[in-house]
Scaffold this active site. Structure first.
Site, PDB file in Angstrom:
ATOM      1  N   HIS A   1      -3.321  -5.152   1.804  1.00 22.90           N
ATOM      2  CA  HIS A   1      -2.616  -5.400   3.070  1.00 22.90           C
ATOM      3  C   HIS A   1      -2.618  -6.891   3.415  1.00 22.90           C
ATOM      4  CE1 HIS A   1      -2.220  -1.252   4.799  1.00 22.90           C
ATOM      5  NE2 HIS A   1      -3.092  -1.018   3.829  1.00 22.90           N
TER       6      HIS A   1
ATOM      7  N   GLU B   1      -0.835  -8.497   5.387  1.00 24.63           N
ATOM      8  CA  GLU B   1      -0.549  -8.747   6.811  1.00 24.63           C
ATOM      9  C   GLU B   1      -1.831  -8.767   7.645  1.00 24.63           C
ATOM     10  OE1 GLU B   1      -0.156  -5.984   5.218  1.00 24.63           O
ATOM     11  OE2 GLU B   1      -0.804  -4.324   6.495  1.00 24.63           O
TER      12      GLU B   1
ATOM     13  N   CYS C   1       0.829  -1.208   0.000  1.00 21.89           N
ATOM     14  CA  CYS C   1       0.000   0.000   0.000  1.00 21.89           C
ATOM     15  C   CYS C   1       0.870   1.268   0.000  1.00 21.89           C
ATOM     16  CB  CYS C   1      -0.989  -0.070   1.158  1.00 21.89           C
ATOM     17  SG  CYS C   1      -2.442   0.900   0.804  1.00 21.89           S
TER      18      CYS C   1
HETATM   19  N1  GLN Z   1      -3.610   6.346   1.001  1.00 19.60           N
HETATM   20  C1  GLN Z   1      -2.320   6.087   1.550  1.00 19.60           C
HETATM   21  C2  GLN Z   1      -1.248   6.909   0.819  1.00 19.60           C
HETATM   22  O1  GLN Z   1      -1.506   7.503  -0.171  1.00 19.60           O
HETATM   23  C3  GLN Z   1      -1.976   4.624   1.513  1.00 19.60           C
HETATM   24  C4  GLN Z   1      -2.960   3.837   2.359  1.00 19.60           C
HETATM   25  C5  GLN Z   1      -2.417   2.614   2.995  1.00 19.60           C
HETATM   26  O2  GLN Z   1      -1.209   2.388   3.086  1.00 19.60           O
HETATM   27  N2  GLN Z   1      -3.311   1.829   3.519  1.00 19.60           N
HETATM   28  O3  GLN Z   1      -0.156   6.947   1.236  1.00 19.60           O
END
Ligand code: GLN
Length: 209
Positions: A172, A174, A81
């Protein structure tokens, strides 16, 4: 597991504890990384989810940005992410700095705001059938270069990709009970360690009676 691999988890912000637990579950030794010198004996590294803009601020403040740039260019690294955003060569919405190693264009918050976070079951080329994927204000990988292998997609866009020693997920893993993605990454680290040190590290374990 014999000769357990030490794998760093960047622990400045975000859900690093869940990654540390997932690594331990698949037989690796997690090591929380908060300073440049803590990268030295990490054989691989996870950049967790969180907020990529906050990561960038903390990385600069802790003097970690340059060491991380060097590290991710040459060591197995898994970005989830916000971690995927940090790895990408190009970031959109808005454009922002990154570590610039993953040949991909990533658009932040592409699926909407927090309320649009979701859990999906998707196909993956990892063995073991469909995979649960937890999306939290997820980015979308808009474009990938020719060396990027797509391991899973959502609505025709890649969500799990590999480029040589780099692995990136827009979800995610994890946060799911399924440990296949972490197991896959630990295997990448194992293969990397074996190729780097020849067969010697393997030899030691197999030589034992
Ligand atoms: N929206 C976040 C970003 O732009 C990422 C979200 C996440 O890691 N769950 O950094």
């Amino acid at each position: 597991m014999q000769n357990s691999l030490t794998i760093g988890v960047l622990a400045l912000q975000g859900d690093y504890d869940a990654h540390a637990q997932a690594l331990a579950d698949v037989g690796a030794t997690p090591k929380l990384v908060r300073a440049p010198q803590e990268l030295t004996n990490a054989q691989g590294l996870i950049l967790p989810g969180g907020e990529s803009t906050t990561f960038l601020k903390f990385l600069e403040r802790e003097g970690l940005l340059d060491s991380l740039r060097e590290y991710v260019a040459t060591h197995p690294t898994f970005g989830t992410c916000a971690g995927c955003i940090l790895l990408a060569k190009e970031v959109l919405q808005p454009a922002q700095a990154s570590l610039g190693v993953l040949d991909a264009t990533v658009e932040r918050n592409a699926y909407g705001r927090q309320v649009d976070s979701s859990i999906q079951i998707g196909e993956t080329s990892l063995p073991g059938g469909p995979l649960e994927m937890v999306y939290i204000r997820a980015p979308r990988i808009q474009k990938t270069g020719k060396d990027v292998e797509i391991l899973a997609e959502r609505d025709g866009f890649p969500v799990l990709v590999r480029q040589k020693h780099l692995l990136a997920a827009t979800f995610h893993p994890e946060l799911s009970a399924d440990r296949r993605v972490h197991r896959y990454f630990v295997q990448m680290v194992e293969e990397f360690a074996a190729s780097r040190f020849g067969s010697s590290s393997r030899q030691k374990t197999t030589d034992q009676p």
